[in-house]
Design a protein around this motif. Sequence first.
Motif: not given
Length: 170
Positions: A22-23, A102-106, A109-110, A136-137
């Motif tokens: 996550h981080m 940015r949030a969607e891509l993050t 990728l999680l 969670a995503n």
Amino acid sequence: MLVDLPMLWIIILDIVAWFFFHMTISLLLMKVPDSWYEKTQKGFTSWKWEKNGSIWQSLFRIKDWKKFLPDGTMIISEGYNKTHLPATDLESINKFIIETKRAELTHWLLIPPAFLFFIWNPIWAGLIMIVYALIANVPFIMAQRFNRPRLERLYRLTLNRQKKKKLIKN
């Protein structure tokens, strides 16, 4: 399971690994310049079946629950708070659009790291990790895909209003 560990160590490793993923992914994507998100449309545009984001409301009533999703700035304070649009000028709207990308891509990728958990988890626990990654995503991905078309529409409207004002002044 490729690595045989006692259950307590598996649980500890799962927690540490998820925290690490996550981080790391979040911080790395924060380093990607805004200009990349501005230029990149592939994957971020609304698909036809999404009906400019309205499908998320009609199927999942997203407006009822998206306000309960925590924002990443609760953990990473340098991030951009997406709980509300801070202003309606073009710069603010554009920044918000960038941050939805940015949030969607993050969150996309999680999800894949969940498959790594099969290395040290029994199959049943590996499957739980995949379910966790999705739970969670996916809601966050849906929220970004719901919000972005609305923000892009607001951006176009604001831009058109500004152009009309300039024409009237001239």
